[in-house]
Design an enzyme around this catalytic site. Structure first.
Site, mmCIF file in Angstrom:
data_model
loop_
_atom_site.group_PDB
_atom_site.id
_atom_site.type_symbol
_atom_site.label_atom_id
_atom_site.label_comp_id
_atom_site.label_asym_id
_atom_site.label_seq_id
_atom_site.Cartn_x
_atom_site.Cartn_y
_atom_site.Cartn_z
ATOM 1 N N ASP A 14 -0.769 9.030 -7.318
ATOM 2 C CA ASP A 14 -1.718 8.134 -7.248
ATOM 3 C C ASP A 14 -3.083 8.668 -7.215
ATOM 4 O OD1 ASP A 14 -2.480 5.513 -6.804
ATOM 5 O OD2 ASP A 14 -2.130 5.727 -4.380
ATOM 6 N N VAL A 34 -7.770 3.717 9.290
ATOM 7 C CA VAL A 34 -8.410 5.230 9.444
ATOM 8 C C VAL A 34 -9.786 4.983 10.248
ATOM 9 C CG1 VAL A 34 -9.388 7.209 8.377
ATOM 10 C CG2 VAL A 34 -7.541 5.841 7.041
ATOM 11 N N PHE A 48 0.077 -0.746 6.277
ATOM 12 C CA PHE A 48 0.464 -0.172 7.702
ATOM 13 C C PHE A 48 -0.390 0.573 8.605
ATOM 14 C CE2 PHE A 48 4.637 -0.044 5.201
ATOM 15 C CZ PHE A 48 4.947 -1.043 5.811
#
Length: 695
Positions: free
Chosen positions: A329, A215, A212
């Site tokens: 994660d 950076v 989505f």
């Protein structure tokens, strides 16, 4: 020094060689060096090397390679010494370009790189060794342009011989930090050198991609500090569902912002600013830039350096757990190291916020780092802290051996799960007995007997048999509530989308939005009890304006109601067909992945009737739609409902199965009968409703 120089006249822009006299001509080069520091000259690096010759190879490596390895190829000076970089700890060699990945769906935009201006950060002579002070809050890295050359002291090199000299970061875990800034205007323009800007941030290059968004590296126009900025398309976030029980990916961004706003620890990446213009399609999250990149390298890491990194991760993870946050994660790609050798935890996109207990109900994360309890086909409470500890053990294994402990022989997820659940890791080389004991306790397949954070902090390997203790945390516990997650960004919650929100041009996130109807992207409101209320109210107004069109469909409504009644009778037999649907989906997932939270709902006053290919009813929900309750009985289905206001098309998305469904408005007027095959179905709303919003 014995030098006398005359003051330059006001019209002079720099010192002239005739303006000073030096009693000792050996100091001439030093004076020239100082002059060029103040007023600029391309020969400053050569003068620096002449005045301060390299005394040892270690000093040379630190001085000459630090500025070439901060992740900015275009910011290097002319002395390219990358080939001479012998830094064994691999801190400076990890550029980190690909280490800013995060858990959102990939944006296909590709950054159209422009020539990067030469920006030089000039090192200055190393000062005499001083007693190491108490660690201070880290400031963003600073860069300077040719017209403003400011000396910068190179970061301290971390080696295997001085890592135990660093003080414990726990004592500054509660240090004061100003609240992250929130900006509601995104002013886009071009810098004088051609680079794109948003407000005062000048974009330099892309650091990485995630799902989505992306950076990018940027620097502040006034302070020249470096930042890593996440850029998301709010429309795409809103349109994408992430699974059963998850309405859209925008929730993940809100949650990450809310968590990062609360975090204040040296081992957690900092959030500085959120730029969320309600009139723009993009949201910008300005974060601390970590120049060293991921702790993971292609080479095995020594136990001493791995211990230093491991301790930092433990401090950060303990802080997260104390703040009632489960990372979910944890892996080397989300563990970044700065130039001072401090490891920082990043990426909270899939993190879990808990209240009384730390139970997690889904297995969102990287498969190779999933705990065994998430891979088993069992329905039982799962401790989120234990899941993070397992991932911590896998990350330590990656550091020591430069590979994961569980590798699939067939590149199959099921094979990876089988390896994690039923096989023990192997150890490619000899390690110390203490480290072997720690591995066995970290990678204990039984979550009830797996080592906990407090035990890790006192373990013999972590503390070098008690000679390097890990102090207790001293901080204020700050919880993140659901309302704070909703209020993570407080804006007017509508934007003006571009004509084509699916463009692959990278300029889209840095160019002004074109006109158009509101797309209904929602942030939050202090008065809102739901992040969807504002859109609901607008939809109701639009619905009232469409009454004339709806009256024309009354005859069709009567026929449709009869079909609905038949469908409801068929719904009673749906449970018998669930197994066949699962077989058709060809999806096998752990039971924990299908656990459903009941806080998911779509918009108000809409009915969606979904049938399988045999016309058996799957779900029929109205008013506040919650099809999750019905689809909970069908393992593996990924139901999504998200239609944008005034857009040409929207996504009606599945992950499995073949369905024929009827979509109706709040008056049960049939809009369309469509079929959905597997993953993706573009649905033309304008064709049926003349820009009327539907969900």
């Amino acid at each position: 020094m014995g030098c006398i120089f005359t003051k330059p006249s006001p019209e002079q822009q720099k010192f002239d060689g005739e303006d000073y006299e030096c009693e000792n001509k050996k100091n001439l080069n030093l004076i020239s060096y100082i002059r060029n520091l103040l007023f600029g000259n391309n020969s400053h690096q050569q003068l620096y090397n002449e005045i301060i010759p390299t005394t040892t190879s270690t000093t040379s490596t630190t001085t000459n390679s630090v500025y070439q390895n901060i992740g900015l190829d275009g910011y290097n000076n002319n002395n390219n010494n990358n080939n001479n970089n012998n830094n064994n700890n691999n801190i400076m060699n990890n550029y980190g370009y690909d280490d800013y990945g995060y858990s959102y769906e990939e944006d296909e935009d590709y950054y159209d790189e422009m020539p990067i201006p030469t920006i030089v950060a000039q090192p200055q002579p190393q000062p005499q060794p001083q007693p190491q002070p108490q660690p201070q809050p880290q400031q963003p890295i600073r860069i300077v342009s040719q017209n403003q050359q400011i000396p910068t002291t190179p970061p301290q090199q971390i080696s295997q011989f001085n890592i135990t000299g660093n003080k414990s970061p726990s004592s500054i875990g509660s240090r004061h930090r100003s609240k992250p800034k929130e900006t509601l205007r995104a002013h886009k323009k071009r810098h004088k050198d051609g680079h794109k800007m948003v407000n005062e941030y000048v974009f330099v290059r892309k650091l990485g991609k995630g799902t989505f968004g992306k950076v990018k590296l940027a620097y502040h126009h006034d302070t020249h500090h470096l930042y890593a900025i996440k850029i998301f398309n709010k429309i795409r976030l809103k349109k994408q569902t992430m699974g059963i029980g998850r309405p859209n990916a925008f929730d993940d961004v809100l949650k990450e912002i809310a968590i990062m706003k609360k975090m204040n620890h040296i081992n957690v990446v900092k959030l500085y600013e959120v730029i969320n213009d309600p009139q723009e399609e993009y949201i910008y999250i300005v974060m601390e830039y970590i120049e060293g990149g991921s702790i993971m390298s292609a080479n095995e890491t020594s136990e001493d350096l791995a211990r230093k990194y491991f301790r930092d991760i433990v401090f950060g993870l303990e802080y997260l757990h104390e703040q009632k946050v489960i990372h979910k994660d944890l892996k080397p790609e989300n563990l970044l190291v700065n130039s001072e050798g401090v490891v920082k935890i990043t990426d909270f996109g899939v993190s879990h916020i808990f209240d009384d207990d730390d139970v997690v109900r889904c297995s969102r994360g990287s498969p190779a780092f999933l705990a065994p309890e998430l891979c088993r086909n069992e329905s039982q409470p799962i401790s989120g802290k234990g899941v993070d500890v397992w991932a911590l053990g896998v990350s330590l294994y990656c550091l020591i051996f430069a590979r994961t402990p569980f590798i699939s022989k067939t590149n199959s997820l099921l094979d990876i799960y089988d390896q994690i659940v039923n096989h023990e890791p192997t150890y490619p080389r000899e390690i110390s007995n203490d480290l072997m004991d720690l591995f066995k306790r970290l990678l204990d397949k039984n979550p009830l007997t797996r080592i906990q954070i407090a035990e890790i902090k006192s373990h013999k390997w972590t503390t070098i048999s008690g000679t390097w203790p890990m102090n207790e945390l001293d901080h204020l516990i700050l919880s993140v509530t659901d309302q704070e997650m909703i209020d993570a960004i407080s804006t007017d919650h509508t934007i003006k989308p571009s004509d084509n929100t699916t463009t692959d041009e990278d300029d889209s996130d840095l160019s002004s939005s074109s006109g158009g109807e509101s797309s209904g992207i929602i942030g939050s409101s202090n008065e809102s009890k739901s992040m969807y209320n504002n859109v609901n109210s607008k939809q109701k107004i639009q619905n009232q304006n469409q009454n004339q069109n709806q009256n024309q469909n009354q005859n069709q409504n009567q026929n449709q109601n009869q079909n609905h009644n038949q469908n409801q009778n068929q719904n009673q037999n749906q449970n018998n067909n669930n197994n066949s649907l699962i077989e058709k989906s060809n999806i096998s997932i752990p039971a924990s992945s299908s656990s459903i939270s009941n806080n998911d709902s779509c918009y108000e006053n809409r009915n969606v009737y979904i049938k399988d290919e045999e016309m058996n009813m799957i779900c029929n929900d109205s008013v506040i739609m919650d099809p999750i309750k019905e689809l909970n009985k069908i393992d593996g289905l990924n139901y999504g409902c998200d239609f944008q206001i005034g857009k040409e098309y929207s996504d009606f998305q599945y992950n499995s199965g073949h369905f024929i469904y009827d979509l109706v408005d709040e008056n049960e007027s049939q809009i369309s009968r469509e079929s959905a095959n597997d993953y993706y179905l573009p649905f033309k709303t304008n064709k049926y409703l003349n820009n009327k919003s539907i969900v």
